[in-house]
Design an enzyme around this catalytic site. Structure first.
Site, PDB file in Angstrom:
ATOM      1  N   GLU A 163       0.891  -1.098   0.167  1.00  0.00           N
ATOM      2  CA  GLU A 163       0.103  -0.016  -0.121  1.00  0.00           C
ATOM      3  C   GLU A 163       0.836   1.272   0.023  1.00  0.00           C
ATOM      4  O   GLU A 163       1.825   1.259   0.712  1.00  0.00           O
ATOM      5  CB  GLU A 163      -0.920   0.111   1.243  1.00  0.00           C
ATOM      6  CG  GLU A 163      -1.764   1.139   1.294  1.00  0.00           C
ATOM      7  CD  GLU A 163      -2.610   1.413  -0.077  1.00  0.00           C
ATOM      8  OE1 GLU A 163      -3.470   0.317  -0.437  1.00  0.00           O
ATOM      9  OE2 GLU A 163      -2.628   2.246  -0.479  1.00  0.00           O
ATOM     10  N   LYS A 218       8.143  -1.850  -2.417  1.00  0.00           N
ATOM     11  CA  LYS A 218       7.694  -0.774  -1.395  1.00  0.00           C
ATOM     12  C   LYS A 218       8.702  -0.239  -0.283  1.00  0.00           C
ATOM     13  O   LYS A 218       8.639   0.902  -0.152  1.00  0.00           O
ATOM     14  CB  LYS A 218       6.410  -2.017  -0.524  1.00  0.00           C
ATOM     15  CG  LYS A 218       6.029  -1.336   0.848  1.00  0.00           C
ATOM     16  CD  LYS A 218       5.091  -0.041   0.476  1.00  0.00           C
ATOM     17  CE  LYS A 218       4.982   0.765   1.619  1.00  0.00           C
ATOM     18  NZ  LYS A 218       4.229   2.202   1.412  1.00  0.00           N
ATOM     19  N   CYS A 274       6.231   4.591   9.434  1.00  0.00           N
ATOM     20  CA  CYS A 274       6.977   3.765   8.576  1.00  0.00           C
ATOM     21  C   CYS A 274       8.266   4.004   7.757  1.00  0.00           C
ATOM     22  O   CYS A 274       9.124   3.298   7.386  1.00  0.00           O
ATOM     23  CB  CYS A 274       5.970   3.479   7.306  1.00  0.00           C
ATOM     24  SG  CYS A 274       4.475   2.482   7.710  1.00  0.00           S
TER      25      CYS A 274
END
Ligand code: NAD
Ligand code: UGA
Length: 461
Positions: A163, A218, A274
């Site tokens: 995502e 990612k 993150c």
């Protein structure tokens, strides 16, 4: 292509909640059930008062109100959701390990493994398993091993579908993604997932790759984004010494289409759950392959970010005549960026901690973050007792109470409302000289020096 009728998502957090809400909104023919172990979180997702959803995201409540109860459900019944689903998204947290091998760097995959074991135990029909969480490259291999060795002989196809949404703009990012990335080995399984996204995402924006490219991309995307912030922040320090202005430099370089203008906003340092976690993970992976030069290179992005946070705090102390002991410092903002109530790794936490070591009295106002969360963030650092944190830090629910009688204002989050404040009146209610330390460069257009403030932004003299 396998026909998908029911989807389950394990993990109702910042990713699982909004992502599944949009998938359900755009695919009314699918039943989407989001499950979590955390009863309070699920209750909040089911709350009839849409202001009480567990996360704050502009536009989220209207998506939830459209789909919830129609084809979107939130539940703690993980087993039932797994049993009934054709496709299962794993969207649980993958924090940095705090123990054992890889402590402080590697991703902790214990929640992922628990999900895999539970799926294997429950599943009586073939399932497509989608990695939505951010994972180290080659995790799909481990997942497959657990599923195949502990399962009931059914077939599992694993896809990687990381995502890329950013908090504060999650719904806009999900509605109009730059790209959707799907990695996998089985083209039928890939097509089943492509089909779901195609309900609203143009086909040319849906990229398909092998599993490992998807998993690695990612981590690399976050590393590149964070690297840009650290690069501009490194230059901000040079600007402060030389008289160059960081915003002018950012504009000048950003107009080069090869560099581009985004992610060049100098700040007190990046936060969020993150960037740091994913870079540390990348560093760990590189080291595990003995790629030490590669690891050292990416580690510098974190080093610079830590430097930027402490530099901001040191600058406050130095400017305020080398002591903040007993001085009231008003923090405007605590969230790691505007338009979110998320505080994970927020620069504000570390700046506050630094100032509290110097016995400052910090008073915090953030429009979306609760006092409970702020104390939790400080207690988690373990720098002092929670009684001490409560003695030194006050949390208030309006900006004026924070600023009234303060020696200094520090802007830690770029909430739009801070630009609209009545700074003329504020000045009358502060101790003199009235300092403003703008960690987001959001107030400089107001000409605060003209009003008599001693104003310091990032990357300008
Ligand atoms: P989060 O902590 O907000 O949510 C994770 C949820 O999973 C929690 O509510 C937890 O209770 C639940 N959970 C954990 N183990 C479970 C289990 N075995 N069964 C049921 N529920 C379980 O995390 P998040 O911010 O949504 O991040 C999830 C993943 O997505 C992470 O890998 C993160 O790196 C990645 N990611 C996050 C963002 C973001 O903006 N936050 C963006 C992109 C990717
Ligand atoms: C980031 C990425 O942008 C998403 O693509 C990714 O999906 C997500 O991480 C993730 O994997 O969790 P997020 O952390 O929500 O999203 O927010 P960002 O907008 O990227 O901001 C991160 C931090 O960098 C914030 O503290 C922000 O204030 C700071 N930042 C960002 C700057 O200081 N300057 C900039 O120019 C941009």
């Amino acid at each position: 292509m396998k026909e998908i009728k029911k989807i389950a998502c394990i993990g109702a957090g910042y990713v699982g909640g909004p992502t599944m809400s949009v998938i359900a909104q755009k695919n009314p023919h699918l039943t989407v059930t989001v499950v979590d172990l955390n009863q309070m979180r699920i209750d909040a997702w089911n709350s009839s008062d849409l202001d009480k959803l567990p996360i704050y995201e502009p536009g989220l409540s209207s998506v939830v109100s459209e789909a919830r109860g129609r084809n979107l459900f939130f539940s703690t019944d993980v087993e039932k959701a797994i049993d009934e689903a054709d496709m299962i998204f794993i969207s649980v947290n993958t924090p940095t390990k705090t123990y054992g091998k890889g402590k402080g760097q590697a991703a902790d995959l214990k929640y992922i493994e628990l999900c895999a074991r539970q799926i294997a135990k429950i599943a009586k029909t073939d399932k497509i398993i989608v990695e939505k969480s951010t994972l180290p490259v080659r995790t799909a291999e481990s997942l497959k091993g657990i599923l195949d060795n502990t399962g009931n002989g059914v077939n599992f196809d694993i896809l990687s579908n990381p995502e890329f949404l950013a908090e504060g703009t999650a719904i806009a990012d999900l509605h109009q993604p730059d790209r959707v990335l799907i990695g996998g080995e089985n083209s039928e399984a890939i097509e089943s997932l492509v089909n779901i996204y195609e309900s609203w995402v143009p086909r040319e924006r849906i990229l398909t790759t092998n599993l490992w490219s998807s998993e690695l991309s990612k981590l690399v995307a976050n590393a590149f984004l964070a690297q840009r912030v650290s690069s501009i922040n490194a230059i901000s320090e040079l600007c402060e010494q030389t008289g160059a202005n960081i915003d002018e430099v950012a504009r000048a370089i950003g107009q080069d289409s090869r560099i581009g203008s985004k992610f060049l906003k100098a700040s007190v340092g990046f936060g969020g759950s993150c960037f740091q976690k994913d870079i540390l993970n990348l560093v760990y992976i590189a080291r595990s392959y003995n790629l030490n030069v590669v690891a050292d290179y990416w580690e510098q992005v974190i080093t610079l970010n830590d430097h930027q946070k402490s530099r901001f705090a040191e600058n406050i102390i130095q400017t305020m005549y080398n002591t903040v002991n007993g001085k009231k410092i008003a923090f405007l903002g605590w969230a790691f960026k505007k338009d979110t109530n998320d505080t994970r790794e927020s620069a504000a936490i570390y700046v506050a901690d630094y100032l509290l070591d110097e016995e400052a009295n910090v008073v915090v106002y953030d429009p979306k973050v609760s006092a409970e969360q702020i104390y939790k963030d400080l207690d988690y650092l373990g720098s002092r007792t929670s009684e001490e944190n409560r003695r030194l830090v006050k949390v208030v629910d309006n900006y004026f109470e924070a600023i009234n009688g303060a020696h200094a204002v520090a802007v830690l989050t770029e909430w739009d409302e801070f630009k609209q404040l009545d700074w003329k009146n504020i000045k009358l209610n502060m101790q003199l000289p009235a300092f403003i330390f703008d960690g987001r460069n959001v107030l400089e257009h107001l000409d605060l020096a003209e009003l008599g403030f001693l104003y310091k932004g990032i990357g300008k003299q």
